[in-house]
Design a protein around this motif. Structure first.
Motif, PDB file in Angstrom:
ATOM      1  N   LEU A  47       0.832  -0.971  -0.161  1.00  0.00           N
ATOM      2  CA  LEU A  47      -0.121  -0.030   0.020  1.00  0.00           C
ATOM      3  C   LEU A  47       0.805   1.251   0.042  1.00  0.00           C
ATOM      4  O   LEU A  47       0.425   1.987  -0.815  1.00  0.00           O
ATOM      5  CB  LEU A  47      -0.982   0.068   1.179  1.00  0.00           C
ATOM      6  N   LEU A  48       1.742   1.275   0.825  1.00  0.00           N
ATOM      7  CA  LEU A  48       2.708   2.461   0.878  1.00  0.00           C
ATOM      8  C   LEU A  48       3.764   2.694  -0.160  1.00  0.00           C
ATOM      9  O   LEU A  48       3.853   3.784  -0.564  1.00  0.00           O
ATOM     10  CB  LEU A  48       3.472   2.368   2.133  1.00  0.00           C
ATOM     11  N   LYS A  49       4.212   1.419  -0.786  1.00  0.00           N
ATOM     12  CA  LYS A  49       5.349   1.454  -1.883  1.00  0.00           C
ATOM     13  C   LYS A  49       6.351   2.565  -1.304  1.00  0.00           C
ATOM     14  O   LYS A  49       6.763   3.407  -2.556  1.00  0.00           O
ATOM     15  CB  LYS A  49       4.403   2.018  -3.059  1.00  0.00           C
ATOM     16  N   LEU A  50       6.876   2.573  -0.209  1.00  0.00           N
ATOM     17  CA  LEU A  50       8.082   3.524  -0.086  1.00  0.00           C
ATOM     18  C   LEU A  50       9.561   2.660  -0.556  1.00  0.00           C
ATOM     19  O   LEU A  50       9.357   1.472  -0.533  1.00  0.00           O
ATOM     20  CB  LEU A  50       8.428   3.592   1.526  1.00  0.00           C
ATOM     21  N   PRO A  51      10.322   3.615  -0.755  1.00  0.00           N
ATOM     22  CA  PRO A  51      11.846   3.093  -1.267  1.00  0.00           C
ATOM     23  C   PRO A  51      12.350   2.163  -0.186  1.00  0.00           C
ATOM     24  O   PRO A  51      13.078   1.156  -0.538  1.00  0.00           O
ATOM     25  CB  PRO A  51      12.303   4.282  -1.452  1.00  0.00           C
ATOM     26  N   ASN A  52      12.201   2.203   1.119  1.00  0.00           N
ATOM     27  CA  ASN A  52      12.576   1.306   2.172  1.00  0.00           C
ATOM     28  C   ASN A  52      11.667   1.669   3.327  1.00  0.00           C
ATOM     29  O   ASN A  52      10.848   2.516   3.216  1.00  0.00           O
ATOM     30  CB  ASN A  52      14.226   1.499   2.474  1.00  0.00           C
ATOM     31  N   TYR A  53      11.890   0.962   4.371  1.00  0.00           N
ATOM     32  CA  TYR A  53      10.965   0.962   5.643  1.00  0.00           C
ATOM     33  C   TYR A  53      11.857   1.357   6.743  1.00  0.00           C
ATOM     34  O   TYR A  53      11.412   0.861   7.793  1.00  0.00           O
ATOM     35  CB  TYR A  53      10.213  -0.151   5.865  1.00  0.00           C
ATOM     36  N   LYS A  54      13.070   2.186   6.896  1.00  0.00           N
ATOM     37  CA  LYS A  54      13.527   2.750   7.718  1.00  0.00           C
ATOM     38  C   LYS A  54      12.753   3.691   8.515  1.00  0.00           C
ATOM     39  O   LYS A  54      11.871   4.284   7.768  1.00  0.00           O
ATOM     40  CB  LYS A  54      14.817   3.455   7.275  1.00  0.00           C
ATOM     41  N   GLN A  55      13.122   3.959   9.571  1.00  0.00           N
ATOM     42  CA  GLN A  55      12.258   5.010  10.531  1.00  0.00           C
ATOM     43  C   GLN A  55      12.202   6.133  10.182  1.00  0.00           C
ATOM     44  O   GLN A  55      11.107   6.836   9.869  1.00  0.00           O
ATOM     45  CB  GLN A  55      12.943   5.092  12.044  1.00  0.00           C
ATOM     46  N   LYS A  56      13.417   6.915   9.448  1.00  0.00           N
ATOM     47  CA  LYS A  56      13.420   8.262   8.967  1.00  0.00           C
ATOM     48  C   LYS A  56      12.850   8.336   7.641  1.00  0.00           C
ATOM     49  O   LYS A  56      12.162   9.432   7.419  1.00  0.00           O
ATOM     50  CB  LYS A  56      14.831   8.567   8.577  1.00  0.00           C
ATOM     51  N   THR A  57      12.493   7.193   6.967  1.00  0.00           N
ATOM     52  CA  THR A  57      11.722   7.085   5.466  1.00  0.00           C
ATOM     53  C   THR A  57      10.175   7.364   5.766  1.00  0.00           C
ATOM     54  O   THR A  57       9.418   7.945   5.399  1.00  0.00           O
ATOM     55  CB  THR A  57      11.998   5.836   4.803  1.00  0.00           C
ATOM     56  N   ILE A  58       9.985   6.396   6.906  1.00  0.00           N
ATOM     57  CA  ILE A  58       8.379   6.497   7.312  1.00  0.00           C
ATOM     58  C   ILE A  58       8.214   8.064   7.932  1.00  0.00           C
ATOM     59  O   ILE A  58       7.090   8.571   7.394  1.00  0.00           O
ATOM     60  CB  ILE A  58       8.386   5.586   8.461  1.00  0.00           C
ATOM     61  N   GLU A  59       9.099   8.459   8.967  1.00  0.00           N
ATOM     62  CA  GLU A  59       8.996   9.593   9.335  1.00  0.00           C
ATOM     63  C   GLU A  59       8.771  10.890   7.986  1.00  0.00           C
ATOM     64  O   GLU A  59       7.923  11.752   8.027  1.00  0.00           O
ATOM     65  CB  GLU A  59      10.049  10.313   9.910  1.00  0.00           C
ATOM     66  N   SER A  60       9.508  10.803   6.922  1.00  0.00           N
ATOM     67  CA  SER A  60       9.368  11.630   5.857  1.00  0.00           C
ATOM     68  C   SER A  60       8.004  11.341   5.159  1.00  0.00           C
ATOM     69  O   SER A  60       7.570  12.263   4.657  1.00  0.00           O
ATOM     70  CB  SER A  60      10.534  11.401   4.863  1.00  0.00           C
ATOM     71  N   PHE A  61       7.467  10.191   5.057  1.00  0.00           N
ATOM     72  CA  PHE A  61       6.065   9.941   4.588  1.00  0.00           C
ATOM     73  C   PHE A  61       5.090  10.542   5.070  1.00  0.00           C
ATOM     74  O   PHE A  61       4.217  11.134   4.532  1.00  0.00           O
ATOM     75  CB  PHE A  61       6.098   8.326   4.387  1.00  0.00           C
ATOM     76  N   LEU A  62       5.256  10.774   6.711  1.00  0.00           N
ATOM     77  CA  LEU A  62       4.277  11.453   7.407  1.00  0.00           C
ATOM     78  C   LEU A  62       4.767  12.646   7.585  1.00  0.00           C
ATOM     79  O   LEU A  62       3.888  13.490   8.181  1.00  0.00           O
ATOM     80  CB  LEU A  62       4.205  10.804   8.793  1.00  0.00           C
ATOM     81  N   GLY A  63       5.472  13.254   6.895  1.00  0.00           N
ATOM     82  CA  GLY A  63       5.878  14.657   6.925  1.00  0.00           C
ATOM     83  C   GLY A  63       6.494  15.208   8.307  1.00  0.00           C
ATOM     84  O   GLY A  63       6.492  16.257   8.521  1.00  0.00           O
ATOM     85  N   LEU A  64       7.358  14.478   8.859  1.00  0.00           N
ATOM     86  CA  LEU A  64       7.797  14.618  10.257  1.00  0.00           C
ATOM     87  C   LEU A  64       9.220  15.166   9.938  1.00  0.00           C
ATOM     88  O   LEU A  64      10.028  14.650   8.790  1.00  0.00           O
ATOM     89  CB  LEU A  64       7.960  13.490  11.099  1.00  0.00           C
ATOM     90  N   SER A  65       9.926  15.971  10.453  1.00  0.00           N
ATOM     91  CA  SER A  65      11.373  16.222  10.514  1.00  0.00           C
ATOM     92  C   SER A  65      11.979  16.241  11.710  1.00  0.00           C
ATOM     93  O   SER A  65      11.464  16.109  12.817  1.00  0.00           O
ATOM     94  CB  SER A  65      11.373  17.872  10.309  1.00  0.00           C
ATOM     95  N   ARG A  66      13.064  16.305  11.716  1.00  0.00           N
ATOM     96  CA  ARG A  66      14.067  16.003  12.960  1.00  0.00           C
ATOM     97  C   ARG A  66      15.405  16.665  12.843  1.00  0.00           C
ATOM     98  O   ARG A  66      15.897  17.370  11.704  1.00  0.00           O
ATOM     99  CB  ARG A  66      14.349  14.612  13.220  1.00  0.00           C
ATOM    100  N   ASP A  67      16.004  17.215  13.998  1.00  0.00           N
ATOM    101  CA  ASP A  67      17.370  17.902  13.700  1.00  0.00           C
ATOM    102  C   ASP A  67      18.286  17.108  13.530  1.00  0.00           C
ATOM    103  O   ASP A  67      19.630  17.526  13.028  1.00  0.00           O
ATOM    104  CB  ASP A  67      17.387  18.655  15.278  1.00  0.00           C
ATOM    105  N   ASP A  68      18.298  15.592  14.055  1.00  0.00           N
ATOM    106  CA  ASP A  68      19.496  14.939  14.002  1.00  0.00           C
ATOM    107  C   ASP A  68      19.577  14.458  12.409  1.00  0.00           C
ATOM    108  O   ASP A  68      18.615  14.239  11.750  1.00  0.00           O
ATOM    109  CB  ASP A  68      19.003  13.572  14.658  1.00  0.00           C
ATOM    110  N   ARG A  69      20.781  14.369  12.001  1.00  0.00           N
ATOM    111  CA  ARG A  69      21.225  14.261  10.511  1.00  0.00           C
ATOM    112  C   ARG A  69      22.249  13.024  10.636  1.00  0.00           C
ATOM    113  O   ARG A  69      22.359  12.773   9.572  1.00  0.00           O
ATOM    114  CB  ARG A  69      21.964  15.711  10.056  1.00  0.00           C
ATOM    115  N   GLN A  70      22.524  12.459  11.649  1.00  0.00           N
ATOM    116  CA  GLN A  70      23.266  11.277  11.608  1.00  0.00           C
ATOM    117  C   GLN A  70      22.626   9.826  11.569  1.00  0.00           C
ATOM    118  O   GLN A  70      21.401   9.868  12.043  1.00  0.00           O
ATOM    119  CB  GLN A  70      24.444  11.290  12.895  1.00  0.00           C
TER     120      GLN A  70
END
Length: 367
Positions: free
Chosen positions: A129-152
């Motif tokens: 259903l989601l068809k995301l490039p991968n299912y890492k936490q940051k990828t799912i956060e991006s799908f949901l429109g979430l952002s974070r300060d951490d870049r590592q």
């Protein structure tokens, strides 16, 4: 070292998050210097829990590898207050890693006694259903429109930790804490994505059914059944999925399924063909008990492929025997059909059985 951060509880209008993240559940995430418990170190365990109207984040940090047992013991003590563990791939990695470390230090643990909610495992069921490039936490956060300060990434922070052990700096410590903090607190924000799965688990109510005509871009016309449901839990984003002849549309509060209606003639195949004669002229099978009046030259013993009766009408497809009687175009067809009736369209029980059948088919088709 233990760091505790407390902030106002911001769960306000998401009933699923509020239900899953209660006073009996705890989020956790670990940071390690590798995947193997025998050849790497555990240097941080982060937890998020509810404390009244607050979210409390606890982070247990090993200033040096020798403090590994210390932070593990502190975490296990905190864990005793809860009965549900929520994680992101914790069942696959974090918990087995911690159990191995407990064995190393001869620490008593009761991980098998807990209930688990693994967000990664749940979301993996929605790949179709989601068809995301991968299912890492940051990828799912991006799908949901979430952002974070951490870049590592966790891998990049291994070097940061190893450098910190040799030369402690405030910046190194900040990066290590920040990544783990945002992993843990971010899991709370991921919970709404599970609302899609709740629909496939039957958490909806049927609002309406109707049959409408449709026109495709290539000029094809026909009728389709449109079933509309109310989602028990609002979803975060509008999303759609097409599989075979089914079209699924999920919006924030409602879900609709569109199914083309087959109009025409189909066949009902009798299961006990040895009890029937096939009449070639009429192209039907009749039971031997009532076929004695038919001359032998106009009848023949039926076989499985021609032991049928014919029926014209409006039909819906199905992939298993959930509605009876079932009709086919040909005997060996995997797709069968059942007749669209007023009783079906007005029965919440039959409609739900059919909806659940379609949703289950969508979930399993691509696996």
């Amino acid at each position: 070292m233990k760091n505790t951060h407390k902030e106002e509880l911001y769960i306000k209008q998401d009933p699923l998050t509020d239900q899953l993240f209660d006073d009996h559940s705890i989020f956790f995430d670990i940071e390690t210097t590798g995947f193997s418990p025998a050849r790497s170190s555990l240097y941080m365990i982060g937890c998020a829990r509810r404390a009244g109207k607050y979210i409390c984040v606890d982070q247990f940090f090993a200033e040096k590898p020798e403090e590994e047992k210390l932070i593990l013991t502190a975490f296990l003590e905190l864990l005793k207050q809860y009965d549900t563990i929520i994680s992101f791939n914790g069942v696959g990695f974090d918990v087995p890693y911690l159990k191995a470390k407990c064995d190393t230090y001869h620490l008593s643990e009761n991980f098998k006694e807990y209930h688990y909610l693994d967000i990664f495992k749940c979301v993996s069921e929605l790949k179709f259903l989601l068809k995301l490039p991968n299912y890492k936490q940051k990828t799912i956060e991006s799908f949901l429109g979430l952002s974070r300060d951490d870049r590592q990434t966790g891998g990049e922070l291994i070097n940061v930790y190893q450098e910190y052990i040799q030369h402690p700096t405030e910046e190194g410590l900040r990066l290590l804490y920040l990544h783990n903090y945002e992993d843990v607190i971010g899991m709370i924000d991921l919970l709404p994505i599970l609302s899609y799965l709740e629909i496939f688990n039957g958490q909806y109510s049927i609002l309406s059914t109707r049959i409408d005509s449709y026109h495709t871009y290539d000029g094809t016309t026909g009728n389709e059944l449109i079933i509309t449901m109310q989602n028990d839990y609002p979803v975060p984003k509008r999303i759609s999925h097409k599989l075979d002849s089914f079209y699924l549309m999920i919006s924030k509060s409602r879900t609709s399924i569109r199914i083309p209606v087959f109009e025409g003639e189909l066949r009902y195949f009798y299961p006990n063909y040895k009890d029937y004669y096939y009449l070639p002229a009429e192209d039907i099978a009749i039971h031997k008990s009532v076929a004695s009046y038919v001359d032998k030259e106009y009848r023949q013993n039926a076989c499985a492929a021609n032991c049928y009766n014919r029926k014209s009408g409006s039909f819906l497809p199905q992939y298993s025997n959930i509605m009876q009687p079932e009709f086919r175009k040909e005997y060996k067809d995997k797709i069968t059909y059942f007749e669209v009736t007023d009783d079906f369209c007005s029965s919440d029980i039959m409609l739900r059985r059919y909806i659940d059948h379609i949703l289950k088919y969508m979930c399993t088709k691509k696996k």
